[in-house]
Design an enzyme around this catalytic site. Structure first.
Site, PDB file in Angstrom:
ATOM      1  N   LYS A 105      43.860 -14.447 154.782  1.00  0.00           N
ATOM      2  CA  LYS A 105      44.086 -13.560 153.644  1.00  0.00           C
ATOM      3  C   LYS A 105      43.009 -12.463 153.558  1.00  0.00           C
ATOM      4  O   LYS A 105      42.075 -12.454 154.347  1.00  0.00           O
ATOM      5  CB  LYS A 105      44.165 -14.389 152.355  1.00  0.00           C
ATOM      6  CG  LYS A 105      45.296 -15.435 152.395  1.00  0.00           C
ATOM      7  CD  LYS A 105      46.673 -14.807 152.335  1.00  0.00           C
ATOM      8  CE  LYS A 105      47.827 -15.667 152.818  1.00  0.00           C
ATOM      9  NZ  LYS A 105      48.029 -16.965 152.257  1.00  0.00           N
TER      10      LYS A 105
HETATM   11  C1  PLP Z   1      49.049 -18.070 151.983  1.00  0.00           C
HETATM   12  C2  PLP Z   1      50.072 -18.132 150.923  1.00  0.00           C
HETATM   13  C3  PLP Z   1      50.144 -19.191 150.012  1.00  0.00           C
HETATM   14  C4  PLP Z   1      49.298 -20.411 150.131  1.00  0.00           C
HETATM   15  O1  PLP Z   1      47.947 -20.148 150.189  1.00  0.00           O
HETATM   16  P1  PLP Z   1      46.920 -21.329 150.546  1.00  0.00           P
HETATM   17  O2  PLP Z   1      45.615 -20.863 150.002  1.00  0.00           O
HETATM   18  O3  PLP Z   1      46.912 -21.437 152.049  1.00  0.00           O
HETATM   19  O4  PLP Z   1      47.411 -22.571 149.914  1.00  0.00           O
HETATM   20  C5  PLP Z   1      51.071 -19.114 148.999  1.00  0.00           C
HETATM   21  N1  PLP Z   1      51.910 -18.069 148.880  1.00  0.00           N
HETATM   22  C6  PLP Z   1      51.895 -17.045 149.750  1.00  0.00           C
HETATM   23  C7  PLP Z   1      52.835 -15.904 149.557  1.00  0.00           C
HETATM   24  C8  PLP Z   1      50.989 -17.054 150.815  1.00  0.00           C
HETATM   25  O5  PLP Z   1      50.988 -16.062 151.704  1.00  0.00           O
END
Ligand code: PLP
Length: 390
Positions: free
Chosen positions: A189
């Site tokens: 992210k």
């Molecule tokens: C990455 C992601 C998640 C989950 O994030 P984590 O921190 O890995 O649990 C949820 N929703 C979307 C749209 C994502 O891209």
């Protein structure tokens, strides 16, 4: 393929950017004697509150945990319905299913891949409790009409803002207004804590429920009960979860947050360059830009492969990119194509044609702040060869 390609290092589609400063800060945290939830988590929560301009920013082990607890804190249970999008990472739907509620899907817009806000009202029933939009790739959903609907039908809104830290909608940062926002700090992210997530809200009693749910159901933030000023006494109000972030993770997050605006700006430059280079190519369809005022944090750059024009499938394209030692991403297969969601909720192929089309044609090109211009040229040159362009 030339010898040269084989000698080139693999270019991943994403690479976290961890500074030497972060590495030494983590070492210092390790030496401090306090590595679980403590002062660094508090510090990062404070910094996030300042950054998104919200009274509550609460850290958890992941965005998935954050979305799950947000639903539980709103008392979502079997019989309830949550409106969301089929074009998302499956975590968005899994947490709804884990609460025993039904994910009610609304198809997406073809250009932005975001939930089509105009189609939401038709899906609202007396069982609807929450709308869960996803700001795809960092592009804010059209929130004004969405919040108008939520107000009209008295619904809560949980924005899955996993892609959207630093994005803004009509001059307001995502997280600075509205109901509840969830950010992800997974290494892919825009900023990372290795693993981690955050819930932002403006609702004191909701935030209080989150504090309890994330740490055993204890009646207050009891992480400091081992410190000199802490008390060993507490009550349990409900069985809670163990979703608290550690200070080691928060230490990474403090440095990442300090770099966030600069790295989002870099992402924008890289994406602008891709748009420029790919302008006029019939083999790819580039994501469209919303006409309302916004800033996109560009978590991913995900064009569609125009298979009719280029004669190869998206999967073939991804495999060929790999032959050029270039990684690409798949964000995302439409969630209703997964067997659990078909079996459990009766969804079928054909139900959400736009999301399906995107899910079958989309691919994410390498995008991360420290990608070099040589690496960007490698991406474009590989695509030229794959598509037989001059
Ligand atoms: C990455 C992601 C998640 C989950 O994030 P984590 O921190 O890995 O649990 C949820 N929703 C979307 C749209 C994502 O891209």
């Amino acid at each position: 393929m030339s010898q040269k390609v084989e000698n080139q290092e693999f270019l991943p589609f994403v690479r976290p950017n961890i500074s030497e400063q972060t590495i030494s800060d983590v070492v210092e945290c390790l030496r401090s004697g306090w590595i679980a939830t403590g002062p660094k988590v508090q510090l990062l929560e404070q910094k996030l509150q300042d950054y998104v301009q919200a009274p509550h920013a609460q850290l958890l082990t992941s965005a998935t945990a954050a979305l799950h607890l947000a639903l539980l804190a709103l008392d979502i249970k079997p019989g309830d319905e949550v409106i969301t999008t089929p074009m998302t990472f499956v975590a968005t739907l899994n947490v709804i299913a884990l609460c025993g509620a039904k994910p009610v899907l609304v198809d997406v817009e073809p250009g932005t891949y975001n939930i089509d806000v105009n189609q939401i009202e038709a899906k609202i029933t007396p069982k609807t409790k929450v709308i869960m939009p996803v700001h795809f790739a960092g592009l804010p959903v059209d929130l004004d009409p969405l919040y108008a609907l939520a107000k009209k039908y008295n619904l809560r809104v949980i924005e899955d803002a996993a892609h959207a830290i630093g994005s803004s909608y009509k001059g307001k940062k995502i997280g600075s207004f509205g109901d509840i926002q969830v950010f992800s700090f997974h290494p892919c992210k825009n900023m990372t804590t290795a693993e981690g997530g955050c819930i932002v809200s403006r609702d004191d009693s909701f935030a209080n429920r989150i504090s309890q749910l994330r740490f055993h159901g204890i009646d207050r933030d009891a992480w400091n009960r081992y410190s000199k000023g802490g008390s060993q006494h507490f009550d349990i109000l409900m069985p809670g979860y163990k979703f608290n972030m550690s200070d080691l993770q928060a230490t990474i997050g403090c440095d990442q947050l300090a770099q966030l605006d600069a790295s989002n700006q870099r992402r924008k430059e890289i994406v602008d360059w891709y748009y420029e280079q790919l302008q006029g190519w019939d083999e790819v369809i580039l994501p469209s830009i919303s006409d309302y005022d916004h800033f996109n944090s560009w978590h991913i750059f995900a064009p569609l492969i125009n298979t009719q024009v280029c004669g190869i499938s998206r999967d073939d394209f991804m495999a060929k990119m790999k032959e050029y030692n270039i990684g690409t991403g798949l964000h995302y297969p439409a969630v209703h194509s997964f067997s659990y969601y078909q079996k459990t909720y009766g969804y079928q192929i054909g139900d959400f044609p736009t999301a399906e089309h995107i899910g079958n044609h989309v691919t994410s090109l390498p995008l991360f702040p420290n990608i070099t211009i040589e690496e960007q040229h490698r991406v474009i040159n590989a695509m030229k060869q794959i598509f037989n362009r001059k």
